[in-house]
Scaffold this active site. Structure first.
Site, PDB file in Angstrom:
ATOM      1  N   ARG A 103       0.874  -1.189  -0.141  1.00  0.00           N
ATOM      2  CA  ARG A 103       0.038   0.008  -0.068  1.00  0.00           C
ATOM      3  C   ARG A 103       0.780   1.356  -0.103  1.00  0.00           C
ATOM      4  O   ARG A 103       2.175   1.165   0.569  1.00  0.00           O
ATOM      5  CB  ARG A 103      -0.812  -0.022   1.328  1.00  0.00           C
ATOM      6  CG  ARG A 103      -2.312  -0.880   1.006  1.00  0.00           C
ATOM      7  CD  ARG A 103      -2.832  -0.804   2.484  1.00  0.00           C
ATOM      8  NE  ARG A 103      -2.471  -1.182   3.687  1.00  0.00           N
ATOM      9  CZ  ARG A 103      -1.928  -0.619   4.350  1.00  0.00           C
ATOM     10  NH1 ARG A 103      -1.852   0.772   4.369  1.00  0.00           N
ATOM     11  NH2 ARG A 103      -1.509  -0.974   5.599  1.00  0.00           N
ATOM     12  N   TYR A 138      -1.525  -3.618  -6.828  1.00  0.00           N
ATOM     13  CA  TYR A 138      -1.170  -4.299  -5.859  1.00  0.00           C
ATOM     14  C   TYR A 138      -2.297  -4.275  -4.467  1.00  0.00           C
ATOM     15  O   TYR A 138      -2.548  -3.209  -4.256  1.00  0.00           O
ATOM     16  CB  TYR A 138       0.244  -3.860  -5.013  1.00  0.00           C
ATOM     17  CG  TYR A 138       0.668  -5.258  -4.298  1.00  0.00           C
ATOM     18  CD1 TYR A 138       1.400  -6.280  -4.833  1.00  0.00           C
ATOM     19  CD2 TYR A 138       0.639  -5.483  -3.041  1.00  0.00           C
ATOM     20  CE1 TYR A 138       2.039  -7.272  -4.244  1.00  0.00           C
ATOM     21  CE2 TYR A 138       1.395  -6.186  -2.305  1.00  0.00           C
ATOM     22  CZ  TYR A 138       1.989  -7.430  -2.892  1.00  0.00           C
ATOM     23  OH  TYR A 138       2.331  -8.334  -2.085  1.00  0.00           O
ATOM     24  N   LYS A 175      -9.612  -2.151   1.824  1.00  0.00           N
ATOM     25  CA  LYS A 175      -9.368  -1.397   2.450  1.00  0.00           C
ATOM     26  C   LYS A 175     -10.225   0.308   2.138  1.00  0.00           C
ATOM     27  O   LYS A 175     -10.513   0.967   2.852  1.00  0.00           O
ATOM     28  CB  LYS A 175      -7.679  -0.584   2.602  1.00  0.00           C
ATOM     29  CG  LYS A 175      -6.900  -1.931   2.713  1.00  0.00           C
ATOM     30  CD  LYS A 175      -7.111  -2.550   4.303  1.00  0.00           C
ATOM     31  CE  LYS A 175      -6.128  -3.596   4.518  1.00  0.00           C
ATOM     32  NZ  LYS A 175      -6.161  -4.221   5.868  1.00  0.00           N
ATOM     33  N   HIS A 204     -10.924  -2.121  11.236  1.00  0.00           N
ATOM     34  CA  HIS A 204      -9.965  -3.126  11.044  1.00  0.00           C
ATOM     35  C   HIS A 204      -9.434  -4.109  11.877  1.00  0.00           C
ATOM     36  O   HIS A 204      -8.570  -4.144  12.610  1.00  0.00           O
ATOM     37  CB  HIS A 204      -8.303  -2.059  10.801  1.00  0.00           C
ATOM     38  CG  HIS A 204      -7.365  -2.703  10.138  1.00  0.00           C
ATOM     39  ND1 HIS A 204      -6.058  -2.438  10.334  1.00  0.00           N
ATOM     40  CD2 HIS A 204      -7.228  -3.930   9.216  1.00  0.00           C
ATOM     41  CE1 HIS A 204      -5.281  -3.147   9.412  1.00  0.00           C
ATOM     42  NE2 HIS A 204      -5.845  -3.913   8.999  1.00  0.00           N
ATOM     43  N   SER A 209      -1.642  -3.664  10.285  1.00  0.00           N
ATOM     44  CA  SER A 209      -1.292  -4.622   9.202  1.00  0.00           C
ATOM     45  C   SER A 209       0.083  -5.168   9.359  1.00  0.00           C
ATOM     46  O   SER A 209       1.367  -4.634  10.156  1.00  0.00           O
ATOM     47  CB  SER A 209      -0.867  -3.792   7.904  1.00  0.00           C
ATOM     48  OG  SER A 209      -2.231  -3.273   7.667  1.00  0.00           O
ATOM     49  N   CYS A 267       0.813  -7.549  11.895  1.00  0.00           N
ATOM     50  CA  CYS A 267       0.977  -7.904  13.243  1.00  0.00           C
ATOM     51  C   CYS A 267       0.335  -8.912  13.801  1.00  0.00           C
ATOM     52  O   CYS A 267       0.313  -9.231  14.867  1.00  0.00           O
ATOM     53  CB  CYS A 267       0.396  -6.538  14.131  1.00  0.00           C
ATOM     54  SG  CYS A 267       1.476  -4.997  14.035  1.00  0.00           S
ATOM     55  N   ASP A 295      -9.253  -9.669   8.849  1.00  0.00           N
ATOM     56  CA  ASP A 295      -9.084  -8.400   8.447  1.00  0.00           C
ATOM     57  C   ASP A 295     -10.134  -7.170   8.910  1.00  0.00           C
ATOM     58  O   ASP A 295      -9.620  -5.777   9.453  1.00  0.00           O
ATOM     59  CB  ASP A 295      -8.570  -8.072   6.940  1.00  0.00           C
ATOM     60  CG  ASP A 295      -7.663  -7.076   6.786  1.00  0.00           C
ATOM     61  OD1 ASP A 295      -6.714  -6.545   7.598  1.00  0.00           O
ATOM     62  OD2 ASP A 295      -7.850  -6.576   5.546  1.00  0.00           O
ATOM     63  N   ARG A 343       2.298 -12.130  -0.549  1.00  0.00           N
ATOM     64  CA  ARG A 343       0.906 -12.254  -0.015  1.00  0.00           C
ATOM     65  C   ARG A 343       0.246 -13.819  -0.507  1.00  0.00           C
ATOM     66  O   ARG A 343       0.848 -14.140  -1.755  1.00  0.00           O
ATOM     67  CB  ARG A 343       0.032 -11.532  -0.322  1.00  0.00           C
ATOM     68  CG  ARG A 343       0.335  -9.778   0.354  1.00  0.00           C
ATOM     69  CD  ARG A 343      -0.451  -9.713   1.777  1.00  0.00           C
ATOM     70  NE  ARG A 343       0.254  -8.608   2.423  1.00  0.00           N
ATOM     71  CZ  ARG A 343      -0.474  -7.960   3.418  1.00  0.00           C
ATOM     72  NH1 ARG A 343      -1.370  -8.585   3.971  1.00  0.00           N
ATOM     73  NH2 ARG A 343      -0.111  -6.927   4.095  1.00  0.00           N
TER      74      ARG A 343
END
Ligand code: SAT
Ligand code: MN
Length: 603
Positions: free
Chosen positions: A76, A218, A227, A247, A269, A271, A294, A386
């Site tokens: 991002r 991406y 998001k 989130h 993100s 974590c 998420d 990912r």
């Protein structure tokens, strides 16, 4: 079905918008996605043909593919993410504000003719079960078939969505382009995108709302349901409509006696949300089921409790570090029908990444497409590589994960990566104190965003990159829930930190499945049975209250993990006080009050 849209929808607003969009973007052709399995296969074949996808070994990793992005397009881009509204104060100090009108003019210039030589795909998608009154419909147009297949895994896509939209339903227009038009006879590249970081734009016109994303293919930059819609746009809608778009992962925790409590947790993100959301508890008899990893959309139900649903249908998880030891259920979820992006490719045609729990092969092709051997010292997989895997493939997916009513939440977790000061677990005294804890969250930055990693930054509610309006108003919105229902019906709030380190920089807590010990205590606190001690920072587990049976951990480590370090906390108070200043008069007075009370309790 490369169908003409007017053959499959009578929605005049949608048809008019698409006519305008085609006029602006000038694609060679238009393809409306029906969401069928044949279509998914067709798109994958197309991606293979174009060189974007490498099919993986059908025996080792059935129906799965590897994509390598351009090295400039791997995460991002927060500094190119904008909230476009008329008044700067509505975006607030944590967002990149741009005046909506100027930005719209700019977008109209930038997007002009940007799809020349390409096909424009029209993706009708629903965040949340199709037809649920709590779901939101978006229409994403994109020139990236990679986006089409990822959206097909991550959201509900196609004809059923158009049907639910009917002739006059609301939809959120989402315009995405990789920003790489093709001149006649120009050869394409495997990952076309705008190469200049300064020419990428992820723009949210919150007042319309609409989303315009240019230049990146991406993840969250391009899969606009995630998001952009489900957090930035939805958080603004949620504020107006009295609900929450967060989130957060959502998990079900079931005790050996068979009682279940649902827990939602906000972590920045990369974590470990995905690891926690589908964790395999080490404590015998306890089970975790996954509702989402998420995003959580939450509303008060008629019974006054808060209900959460996962608007997505897939996981876009970080590959490095995911292994059968750290997250067996993620490994199982990604066994087939999965898209990998920027991992290594073995000579057998399977994927490989750092800390996968499999010895590094003697040779592979790294995420940039180069030969790689373990001696090279480079990473084979990009740190933000990912896997895109269907949630239905998760062995512990919760039976209610698609329930339009959602699941009742008993506890909230907030957390981040914190090497010092913040204890393993700490319960808020009440709702207001819990909101204060959420506002105080911070984390060392990770590779999920294209900026420096490992730096401590404030990340309230793990929403710093995702709150679509003034964060001060967002804090007020959270506080307002105390007045909307009985306090005891609201979830209990906990702050957790799995990432505490000792003086030698080693993690003090084993994490992963062992986090079930902390979840058990939280479950017991919710039930009113768990023992706690009152401290200046909140309720900490009483001596012996955390179930450590069978765990090899020293008393000294536990002491550090559950200590209240006055000096460190006074530093936190100082840092937070300065941080709060940024919000000016938009900061709710209650949070200053909480901060002052904490300082006083610390003495
Ligand atoms: O690229 S995404 O935004 O989808 C992943 C993340 O940063 O959490
Ligand atoms: Mn995330």
């Amino acid at each position: 079905m490369a169908g003409a849209l007017d053959a499959i929808t009578q929605h005049k607003g949608l048809l008019a918008w698409l006519t305008e969009v085609v006029e602006l973007l000038k694609p060679d052709s238009v393809y409306t996605c029906d969401g069928s399995e044949e279509e998914y296969k067709y798109m994958c074949d197309l991606l293979v043909e174009q060189g974007t996808f490498t099919p993986l070994n059908q025996t080792l990793r059935p129906d799965s593919f590897l994509a390598r992005s351009h090295p400039s397009d791997v995460a991002r881009v927060e500094d190119r993410t904008f909230i476009a509204v008329a008044d700067m104060n509505e975006a607030g100090p944590t967002n990149n504000w741009v005046p909506a009108r100027d930005m719209k003019d700019k977008m109209l210039r930038i997007f002009k003719n940007c799809m020349e030589g390409r096909t424009m795909y029209v993706i009708p998608f629903s965040m949340g079960p199709v037809g649920s009154p709590f779901s939101k419909i978006g229409i994403e147009v994109t020139d990236s078939p990679y986006v089409v297949v990822n959206m097909s895994i991550m959201t509900r896509v196609g004809l059923p969505v158009l049907e639910a939209l009917g002739e006059c339903g609301d939809f959120i227009p989402c315009i995405h382009s990789i920003g790489a038009p093709l001149a006649p006879f120009q050869a394409d590249v495997p990952w076309p995108c705008e190469r200049d970081p300064k020419h990428k734009y992820i723009v949210h016109f919150q007042e319309e709302p609409s989303i315009w994303s240019y230049g990146s293919g991406y993840g969250g930059n391009a899969l606009l349901g995630k998001k952009c819609l489900a957090l930035r746009v939805a958080s603004s809608m949620a504020k107006k409509e009295g609900w929450l778009a967060e989130h957060m992962l959502i998990l079900g925790l079931t005790s050996p006696e068979g009682k279940t409590h649902y827990i939602a947790g906000a972590f920045p993100s990369a974590c470990g949300k995905t690891n926690l959301a589908m964790m395999l508890p080490t404590l015998p008899g306890w089970t975790v089921t996954c509702v989402g990893d998420d995003i959580a959309w939450m509303r008060l139900g008629e019974d006054g409790r808060l209900y959460a649903m996962n608007p997505e249908t897939g996981f876009f998880g970080v590959a490095p570090g995911t292994s059968y030891a750290s997250n067996p259920n993620a490994m199982e979820s990604a066994k087939s029908n999965t898209i990998f992006t920027n991992t290594g490719l073995t000579d057998e045609g399977d994927v490989w990444w750092e800390d996968m729990g499999v010895a590094a092969p003697a040779h592979l092709i790294d995420w940039e497409g180069n030969d790689w051997t373990p001696e090279d010292g480079r990473k084979a997989a990009h740190p933000n590589s990912r896997f895109t895997a269907p949630a239905r493939q998760c062995p512990v997916i919760d039976p209610k994960w698609q329930d339009p009513a959602g699941v009742p939440i008993s506890a909230f977790l907030f957390g981040g990566r914190r090497a010092s000061t913040i204890p393993l677990v700490n319960q808020a005294f009440d709702w207001e104190h819990g909101v204060f804890m959420g506002s105080a969250a911070g984390s060392e930055t990770t590779a999920a965003n294209l900026s420096k990693t490992g730096v401590l930054r404030h990340d309230p509610f793990a929403m710093l990159p995702f709150c679509g309006y003034n964060m001060g108003d967002y804090f007020s919105h959270w506080l307002s829930f105390a007045g909307r229902t009985d306090a005891e019906k609201l979830p209990k709030v906990f702050f957790v930190n799995w990432f505490r380190k000792d003086d030698d920089g080693k993690f003090l807590w084993p994490g992963y499945g062992e986090n079930s010990r902390v979840l058990k205590w939280i479950f017991e606190r919710v039930e009113g049975t768990g023992e706690a001690v009152e401290t200046p920072i909140g309720y900490l587990p009483a001596p012996g209250a955390l179930d450590l049976s069978g765990l090899d951990i020293s008393d000294d480590a536990m002491k550090q993990l559950l200590a209240v370090e006055k000096e460190g906390w006074l530093n936190e108070v100082d840092g937070l006080s300065k941080y709060y200043d940024e919000f000016g008069d938009r900061l709710p007075a209650e949070l200053r009050k909480q901060l002052a009370a904490l300082k006083e309790r610390l003495g």
